[in-house]
Design a protein around this motif. Structure first.
Motif, PDB file in Angstrom:
ATOM      1  N   UNK A  52     -69.843   7.440  16.775  1.00  0.00           N
ATOM      2  CA  UNK A  52     -70.226   7.169  15.399  1.00  0.00           C
ATOM      3  C   UNK A  52     -69.369   7.934  14.418  1.00  0.00           C
ATOM      4  N   UNK A  53     -68.655   8.940  14.857  1.00  0.00           N
ATOM      5  CA  UNK A  53     -67.834   9.757  13.967  1.00  0.00           C
ATOM      6  C   UNK A  53     -66.479   9.100  13.794  1.00  0.00           C
ATOM      7  N   UNK A  54     -66.127   8.806  12.538  1.00  0.00           N
ATOM      8  CA  UNK A  54     -64.866   8.118  12.280  1.00  0.00           C
ATOM      9  C   UNK A  54     -63.688   8.887  12.825  1.00  0.00           C
ATOM     10  N   UNK A  84     -68.398   3.955   8.899  1.00  0.00           N
ATOM     11  CA  UNK A  84     -68.493   4.239   7.467  1.00  0.00           C
ATOM     12  C   UNK A  84     -69.786   4.976   7.145  1.00  0.00           C
ATOM     13  N   UNK A  85     -70.901   4.499   7.676  1.00  0.00           N
ATOM     14  CA  UNK A  85     -72.188   5.136   7.391  1.00  0.00           C
ATOM     15  C   UNK A  85     -72.207   6.561   7.931  1.00  0.00           C
ATOM     16  N   UNK A  86     -71.560   6.786   9.082  1.00  0.00           N
ATOM     17  CA  UNK A  86     -71.491   8.141   9.628  1.00  0.00           C
ATOM     18  C   UNK A  86     -70.803   9.084   8.648  1.00  0.00           C
ATOM     19  N   UNK A  87     -69.716   8.635   8.050  1.00  0.00           N
ATOM     20  CA  UNK A  87     -69.020   9.467   7.073  1.00  0.00           C
ATOM     21  C   UNK A  87     -69.834   9.649   5.805  1.00  0.00           C
ATOM     22  N   UNK A  88     -70.496   8.601   5.366  1.00  0.00           N
ATOM     23  CA  UNK A  88     -71.299   8.692   4.148  1.00  0.00           C
ATOM     24  C   UNK A  88     -72.476   9.645   4.314  1.00  0.00           C
ATOM     25  N   UNK A 100     -60.393   2.158   1.493  1.00  0.00           N
ATOM     26  CA  UNK A 100     -59.269   2.514   2.361  1.00  0.00           C
ATOM     27  C   UNK A 100     -59.666   2.467   3.835  1.00  0.00           C
ATOM     28  N   UNK A 101     -60.879   2.949   4.147  1.00  0.00           N
ATOM     29  CA  UNK A 101     -61.358   2.920   5.526  1.00  0.00           C
ATOM     30  C   UNK A 101     -61.505   1.488   6.012  1.00  0.00           C
ATOM     31  N   UNK A 102     -62.077   0.627   5.186  1.00  0.00           N
ATOM     32  CA  UNK A 102     -62.286  -0.767   5.577  1.00  0.00           C
ATOM     33  C   UNK A 102     -60.954  -1.482   5.805  1.00  0.00           C
ATOM     34  N   UNK A 122     -77.027  -0.974  -1.566  1.00  0.00           N
ATOM     35  CA  UNK A 122     -77.907  -0.139  -0.746  1.00  0.00           C
ATOM     36  C   UNK A 122     -77.976   1.306  -1.239  1.00  0.00           C
ATOM     37  N   UNK A 123     -77.163   1.646  -2.241  1.00  0.00           N
ATOM     38  CA  UNK A 123     -77.189   2.999  -2.786  1.00  0.00           C
ATOM     39  C   UNK A 123     -76.297   3.982  -2.061  1.00  0.00           C
ATOM     40  N   UNK A 124     -75.439   3.503  -1.148  1.00  0.00           N
ATOM     41  CA  UNK A 124     -74.532   4.388  -0.420  1.00  0.00           C
ATOM     42  C   UNK A 124     -73.326   4.784  -1.268  1.00  0.00           C
ATOM     43  N   UNK A 125     -72.944   3.941  -2.209  1.00  0.00           N
ATOM     44  CA  UNK A 125     -71.766   4.194  -3.040  1.00  0.00           C
ATOM     45  C   UNK A 125     -72.166   4.201  -4.506  1.00  0.00           C
ATOM     46  N   UNK A 126     -71.757   5.256  -5.210  1.00  0.00           N
ATOM     47  CA  UNK A 126     -72.009   5.359  -6.646  1.00  0.00           C
ATOM     48  C   UNK A 126     -71.006   6.369  -7.209  1.00  0.00           C
ATOM     49  N   UNK A 127     -69.937   5.874  -7.807  1.00  0.00           N
ATOM     50  CA  UNK A 127     -68.884   6.760  -8.294  1.00  0.00           C
ATOM     51  C   UNK A 127     -69.359   7.661  -9.429  1.00  0.00           C
TER      52      UNK A 127
END
Length: 229
Positions: A52-54, A84-88, A100-102, A122-127
């Motif tokens: 799970x770790x990128x 991605x979720x693991x990093x987030x 960039x990861x995608x 989903x609330x995972x990304x918010x600059x």
């Protein structure tokens, strides 16, 4: 024909973040059960579990998966989503960093934007929230000035307008207090130098940490006066 025989199964749509519910155990039969390969953690039979770790996924691992059995679209989506979720979960990422990861893992432009939109929903990304966190961590905790904070947000791909709005929320008095604290600590290391040399070195130090000129001048004067330089 009976009503049961006319029923149709609903189509199944793959959702990478959805977890399947366990099914009931099959009824034992007299005939021997066929031999099945162990199922991986991700639910795709025949493939070994993907870390799970990128950062723990090496190129050798990815090549071996491709050589053993080509990934289906669903398997690829699940693998990338887990990475991605693991990093987030470890730290906040900007939209640019996730994009960039995608791209690195083979998603095309249309897919990338769909995934970005999904993570934002989903609330995972918010600059905007990320920018607020950087202002706090770099400004309050690390003693960095507004210029250094803007530079960090730019390095992480945060939109200039969003970054500027977050930095503008930094209390000027807080930034001045931070500069005073940093200058006082640094001035102790400049004892023994003449006033002019100490001023030059301390000013350069504060400027490198991103403080504006007016704050640098005030902090330098106060710190050196206290030290008696």
């Amino acid at each position: 024909m009976s009503d049961a025989s006319s029923e149709q199964l609903a189509p199944v749509t793959y959702l990478p973040w959805a977890k399947t519910e366990p099914t009931a155990a099959p009824v034992a039969s007299s005939s021997p059960a066929p031999q099945r390969r162990p199922q991986s953690e991700g639910g795709s039979g025949g493939l070994r579990p993907v870390p799970s770790d990128l950062h723990s996924v090496s190129s050798d691992d990815e090549r071996s998966v491709t050589q053993e059995q080509p990934e289906t679209g669903a398997e690829r989506d699940e693998r990338v989503d887990r990475l991605v979720v693991s990093r987030l979960r470890r730290s906040a990422l900007s939209v640019s960093e996730v994009r960039s990861v995608l791209v690195e893992h083979g998603l095309d432009d249309v897919e990338v934007e769909e995934w970005i939109e999904r993570y934002e929903r989903l609330g995972y990304l918010d600059d905007a929230k990320l920018a607020e966190q950087v202002v706090h961590s770099h400004g309050v905790r690390r003693g960095r000035g507004s210029g250094a904070i803007l530079q960090e947000l730019g390095r992480r791909g945060v939109d200039t307008t969003v970054a500027r709005a977050a930095v503008d929320d930094l209390d000027p008095e807080t930034e001045l207090d931070n500069a005073h604290a940093v200058a006082e600590r640094r001035a102790r290391q400049l004892r023994g130098l003449d006033r002019r040399t100490a001023e030059r070195r301390l000013s350069a130090f504060l400027q490198r940490r991103g403080y504006p000129g007016d704050i640098v001048r005030e902090a330098v004067t106060a710190a050196l006066t206290e030290e008696g330089s």
